[in-house]
Design a protein around this motif. Structure first.
Motif, PDB file in Angstrom:
ATOM      1  N   LEU A  38       0.834  -1.196   0.000  1.00 33.20           N
ATOM      2  CA  LEU A  38       0.000   0.000   0.000  1.00 33.20           C
ATOM      3  C   LEU A  38       0.874   1.254   0.000  1.00 33.20           C
ATOM      4  CD1 LEU A  38      -2.714  -0.936   2.650  1.00 33.20           C
ATOM      5  CD2 LEU A  38      -2.810  -1.219   0.177  1.00 33.20           C
ATOM      6  N   ARG A  88      -0.171   0.851   7.515  1.00 32.75           N
ATOM      7  CA  ARG A  88      -1.493   0.530   6.961  1.00 32.75           C
ATOM      8  C   ARG A  88      -2.506   0.393   8.102  1.00 32.75           C
ATOM      9  NH1 ARG A  88      -1.996  -4.937   3.949  1.00 32.75           N
ATOM     10  NH2 ARG A  88      -0.319  -4.020   2.659  1.00 32.75           N
ATOM     11  N   SER A  93      -2.940   6.541   6.340  1.00 34.57           N
ATOM     12  CA  SER A  93      -2.639   5.504   5.345  1.00 34.57           C
ATOM     13  C   SER A  93      -3.893   4.710   4.997  1.00 34.57           C
ATOM     14  CB  SER A  93      -1.538   4.571   5.851  1.00 34.57           C
ATOM     15  OG  SER A  93      -0.267   5.180   5.751  1.00 34.57           O
ATOM     16  N   SER A  96      -6.761  -1.817   4.850  1.00 32.65           N
ATOM     17  CA  SER A  96      -6.672  -3.094   4.155  1.00 32.65           C
ATOM     18  C   SER A  96      -7.106  -4.192   5.108  1.00 32.65           C
ATOM     19  CB  SER A  96      -5.235  -3.356   3.685  1.00 32.65           C
ATOM     20  OG  SER A  96      -5.080  -4.703   3.257  1.00 32.65           O
ATOM     21  N   ASP A 107       5.001  -2.655   2.541  1.00 31.27           N
ATOM     22  CA  ASP A 107       4.564  -1.259   2.396  1.00 31.27           C
ATOM     23  C   ASP A 107       5.744  -0.301   2.554  1.00 31.27           C
ATOM     24  OD1 ASP A 107       1.988  -2.265   2.219  1.00 31.27           O
ATOM     25  OD2 ASP A 107       1.476  -1.788   4.301  1.00 31.27           O
TER      26      ASP A 107
END
Length: 304
Positions: A38, A88, A93, A96, A107
């Motif tokens: 990500l 994440r 951010s 997910s 990431d």
């Protein structure tokens, strides 16, 4: 000079997405063996030194803002560029359903590649420390030095109350249309019976944000809850990271104990273990000056 990258609201998943959707997405991702890195939100504090930059990785429920004041001081004291990153499912951010250390490491690797940073010093607290360990073990050529703040490469379920904290946060109920001060007070009151330390409650409340008149948790509690056992554990590695490593614990914390020393020595043979006096799990918040001194001293040590 300060540069910041933030993601627009539409780029992030809602913290209130139904559990069934998240689990279905995760099953598809696992079935296809795809782990897409990500694009993380980050802040850069520029420094003039050509030496590898310092990259801060926060812990569970944290964000890149946890290290903002320390980052500015480290730029002044070391001259190095400093990055602070939102993991994440945290801060700004993207969200997910996947929440493994391998995914979080990927990431960070993507961000380093995008910024053309071929070598860095990783400084990670708690969950961020485990992410930093995984990245150094996977890609040692990217890591000049490693600082793990109050965490070891061991199971941490026995010394943490995070499972109860997540359940308490998910149970918080705040009516629509309240001002922030009232919403924070209500959330604090509902958390108090489970999260008894005021400093920890206030830290958790930094995740309370307003969205269309409703206060919600910025951290993706659904993903965290589903992967909490994985977050408390550590992946299996056989090849060690041979670079300089500092395990910096709090003297009042049980996250780095003598029971962890053999595994630390196995995976990080060049490791030093230090304890900051009168500091708990949040070493950098409890004793910021001693934390800065320990990091700066470690950076000045010659490579082995």
């Amino acid at each position: 000079m300060l540069r910041a990258l933030a993601f627009p609201r539409w780029a992030r998943a809602s913290p209130l997405r139904p559990r069934v959707v998240i689990l279905a997405e995760e099953r598809r991702a696992v079935a296809s063996n795809v782990m897409t890195p990500l694009p993380l939100s980050y802040t850069v504090f520029d420094g003039p030194s050509p030496q590898p930059p310092l990259v801060f990785l926060h812990g569970l429920f944290g964000s890149k803002t946890n290290f903002q004041s320390l980052a500015k001081k480290l730029v002044l004291q070391t001259g190095r560029k400093v990055l602070t990153i939102d993991a994440r499912n945290h801060g700004s951010s993207p969200h997910s359903p996947l929440m493994s250390y391998e995914a979080m490491s990927a990431d960070v690797q993507l961000l380093l590649h995008q910024l053309r940073l071929h070598r860095c010093v990783l400084i990670g607290h708690s969950m961020g420390g485990k992410t930093a360990m995984v990245l150094s073990l996977q890609r040692p050529e990217l890591v000049e030095r490693l600082v793990c703040v109050d965490i070891s490469p061991s199971e941490t379920s026995a010394v943490t109350s995070f499972q109860a904290f997540v359940a308490a946060m998910r149970a918080v109920d705040i009516p629509w249309g309240l001002p922030r001060s009232t919403a924070c007070r209500l959330a604090e009151e509902q958390l108090r019976s489970t999260v008894q330390e005021p400093a920890i409650r206030n830290f958790m409340l930094t995740n309370l944000v307003s969205s269309e008149g409703q206060f919600v948790w910025r951290v993706n509690l659904e993903a965290v809850s589903h992967h909490l056992d994985e977050i408390m554990s550590f992946p299996d590695f056989q090849t060690p990271y041979s670079g300089p490593t500092l395990f910096l614990g709090g003297s009042k914390s049980g996250y780095i104990s003598s029971n962890d020393y053999p595994e630390i020595e196995r995976l990080f043979p060049q490791a030093e273990i230090q304890y900051v006096p009168d500091a708990g799990h949040w070493v950098h918040a409890d004793q910021p000056q001693l934390f800065l001194a320990a990091v700066c001293n470690f950076l000045e040590l010659p490579p082995p």
